[in-house]
Design an enzyme around this catalytic site. Structure first.
Site, PDB file in Angstrom:
ATOM      1  N   HIS A   1       0.641  -1.426   0.108  1.00  0.00           N
ATOM      2  CA  HIS A   1      -0.111  -0.203   0.270  1.00  0.00           C
ATOM      3  C   HIS A   1       0.807   0.864  -0.179  1.00  0.00           C
ATOM      4  CE1 HIS A   1      -3.591   2.189   1.302  1.00  0.00           C
ATOM      5  NE2 HIS A   1      -3.683   2.566   1.189  1.00  0.00           N
TER       6      HIS A   1
ATOM      7  N   HIS B   1       1.632   5.153  -2.308  1.00  0.00           N
ATOM      8  CA  HIS B   1       1.064   6.145  -2.918  1.00  0.00           C
ATOM      9  C   HIS B   1       1.715   7.060  -3.763  1.00  0.00           C
ATOM     10  CE1 HIS B   1      -2.986   4.437  -2.430  1.00  0.00           C
ATOM     11  NE2 HIS B   1      -3.252   4.639  -1.287  1.00  0.00           N
TER      12      HIS B   1
ATOM     13  N   ALA C   1      -4.730   8.926  -3.488  1.00  0.00           N
ATOM     14  CA  ALA C   1      -6.248   8.590  -3.325  1.00  0.00           C
ATOM     15  C   ALA C   1      -6.866   9.415  -3.355  1.00  0.00           C
ATOM     16  CB  ALA C   1      -6.214   7.483  -2.203  1.00  0.00           C
TER      17      ALA C   1
ATOM     18  N   HIS D   1     -10.530   1.575  -2.072  1.00  0.00           N
ATOM     19  CA  HIS D   1      -9.923   2.685  -1.635  1.00  0.00           C
ATOM     20  C   HIS D   1     -10.956   4.075  -1.843  1.00  0.00           C
ATOM     21  CE1 HIS D   1      -7.245   5.657   0.019  1.00  0.00           C
ATOM     22  NE2 HIS D   1      -5.628   4.499   0.064  1.00  0.00           N
TER      23      HIS D   1
ATOM     24  N   TYR E   1     -12.253   7.283   5.062  1.00  0.00           N
ATOM     25  CA  TYR E   1     -11.654   6.469   4.697  1.00  0.00           C
ATOM     26  C   TYR E   1     -12.033   5.390   5.430  1.00  0.00           C
ATOM     27  CZ  TYR E   1      -8.130   9.145   1.258  1.00  0.00           C
ATOM     28  OH  TYR E   1      -7.904   9.647   0.353  1.00  0.00           O
TER      29      TYR E   1
ATOM     30  N   HIS F   1      -5.460   0.059   5.776  1.00  0.00           N
ATOM     31  CA  HIS F   1      -5.699   0.823   7.343  1.00  0.00           C
ATOM     32  C   HIS F   1      -6.991  -0.633   8.142  1.00  0.00           C
ATOM     33  CE1 HIS F   1      -7.413   3.764   3.462  1.00  0.00           C
ATOM     34  NE2 HIS F   1      -6.424   4.072   3.590  1.00  0.00           N
TER      35      HIS F   1
ATOM     36  N   GLU G   1       1.531   2.441   3.856  1.00  0.00           N
ATOM     37  CA  GLU G   1       0.971   4.006   3.114  1.00  0.00           C
ATOM     38  C   GLU G   1       1.946   4.915   3.894  1.00  0.00           C
ATOM     39  OE1 GLU G   1      -3.186   5.338   2.155  1.00  0.00           O
ATOM     40  OE2 GLU G   1      -3.448   4.908   4.199  1.00  0.00           O
TER      41      GLU G   1
ATOM     42  N   ARG H   1       1.990  11.623   8.944  1.00  0.00           N
ATOM     43  CA  ARG H   1       3.218  11.599   8.724  1.00  0.00           C
ATOM     44  C   ARG H   1       4.713  12.007   9.762  1.00  0.00           C
ATOM     45  NH1 ARG H   1       3.590  14.392   1.767  1.00  0.00           N
ATOM     46  NH2 ARG H   1       2.235  13.223   2.133  1.00  0.00           N
TER      47      ARG H   1
END
Length: 343
Positions: free
Chosen positions: A6, A8, A72, A178, A194, A223, A284, A290
């Protein structure tokens, strides 16, 4: 091998996002076709963004490879019309393909689909076939709510989706469920929408016989499955009360969960409740969360650290980090075998 299922491309240059915003503005101003091409991003710019971010973190955290898809949150299926969604999806997928060509040992491409509210899902097939058959993509992301927060489409178990599912089965390509952003102010995007999407689709599957119609169709619910593992007893009980078969019998040959859960107790719970064969390593990273966890001093999205602390046998650890994802994504497995033979 440690394979992250996962990821992106969240580190695209800012002007790529500016282009998308301009495209949306043009549509609102009346431009409904013949959309302008995206500005060219040089290979050096792609390398710079990736090597300072995803690749650096892969190396620091011991991750060998990532299944990589467009951002996403930028899919934005509610924007524009079907034509604009097709143009944007192709543009985004082409960029991910370039990344996979620049770093074939690091990134394996997964595509977004050109969905649009009310549009027949079969309209996604052309782009899906292009990505899988021409460009070597191994999977796709499917938005259960193209309205992005208002849930105007039929449940994912409705026959409305079946034309697309027939093609996914033919191509032997799994789907990661997603959602994109949330237009509904009641639902924060990553904090509510989400996780709601993940949970909602699982309940739809519980109520259906979709896997009798499509025995080889595979869904990855990201998730950590939203609320599902935490409320596993509720879902088992609902299945019993509603006269549905046991979850292990009805769903667990076709439904899988990733490890994008950002604390140790959550990962512990996930692997205590969900069979190991249904758990795929995912992070992810450089995504929804982050920052550094002030309680541990490590990044919240460093999920490998949590998995490393689990009391798993060597066999089960290999399954979570590599074996399961290769089984669920057979085109990935074939690609890795080709790479191994060429080495």
């Amino acid at each position: 091998m440690i394979i992250d299922c996962h990821g992106h491309f969240t580190t695209v240059p800012g002007y790529f996002r500016d282009y998308r915003n301009a495209q949306i503005a043009d549509y609102k101003a009346g431009k409904t076709s013949d959309f302008s091409p995206a500005p060219h991003i040089s290979d050096d710019e792609l390398r710079e963004g990736l090597e300072k971010n995803q690749i650096r973190l892969q190396k620091e955290r011991g991750i060998d490879m990532t299944l990589f898809s467009p951002i996403a949150g930028l899919m934005g299926h509610h924007h524009g019309n079907e034509a604009m969604s097709k143009h944007w999806s192709r543009t985004s997928n082409d960029l991910v393909f370039r990344v996979s060509e620049l770093y074939p040992d690091r990134f394996i491409p997964v595509c977004q689909l050109p969905q649009s509210p009310g549009a027949d899902p079969r309209g996604c097939i052309e782009e899906l076939e292009r990505c899988v058959l021409e460009l070597g993509f191994v999977g796709c992301n499917l938005n259960p709510d193209p309205s992005d927060g208002y849930w105007t489409s039929p449940p994912m178990t409705d026959r409305w989706w079946y034309g697309l599912y027939e093609k996914l089965v033919e191509l032997d390509v799994p789907v990661m469920i997603h959602v994109s952003g949330s237009c509904n102010p009641n639902f924060h995007g990553t904090g509510a929408h989400y996780l709601n999407g993940d949970t909602t689709v699982f309940m739809q599957l519980l109520l259906s016989d979709i896997f009798k119609d499509f025995p080889t169709l595979r869904f990855v619910i990201p998730h950590g499955g939203g609320a599902v593992p935490y409320h596993w007893g509720r879902y088992r009980g609902l299945a019993h009360d509603l006269g549905r078969p046991p979850l292990a019998e009805a769903l667990m040959e076709n439904v899988f969960f990733d490890t994008c859960v950002y604390h140790q107790p959550g990962i512990n719970l996930l692997t205590e409740v969900i069979p190991v064969k249904n758990v795929l390593f995912g992070s992810e990273m450089v995504g929804a969360v982050r920052c550094i966890d002030p309680e541990t001093g490590y990044a919240f999205d460093d999920t490998k650290r949590y998995v490393d602390k689990l009391k798993l046998s060597d066999k089960d650890r290999h399954a979570v980090f590599e074996g399961n994802v290769r089984r669920v994504y057979p085109r990935l497995d074939a690609r890795l075998k080709d790479m191994e033979q060429a080495a």
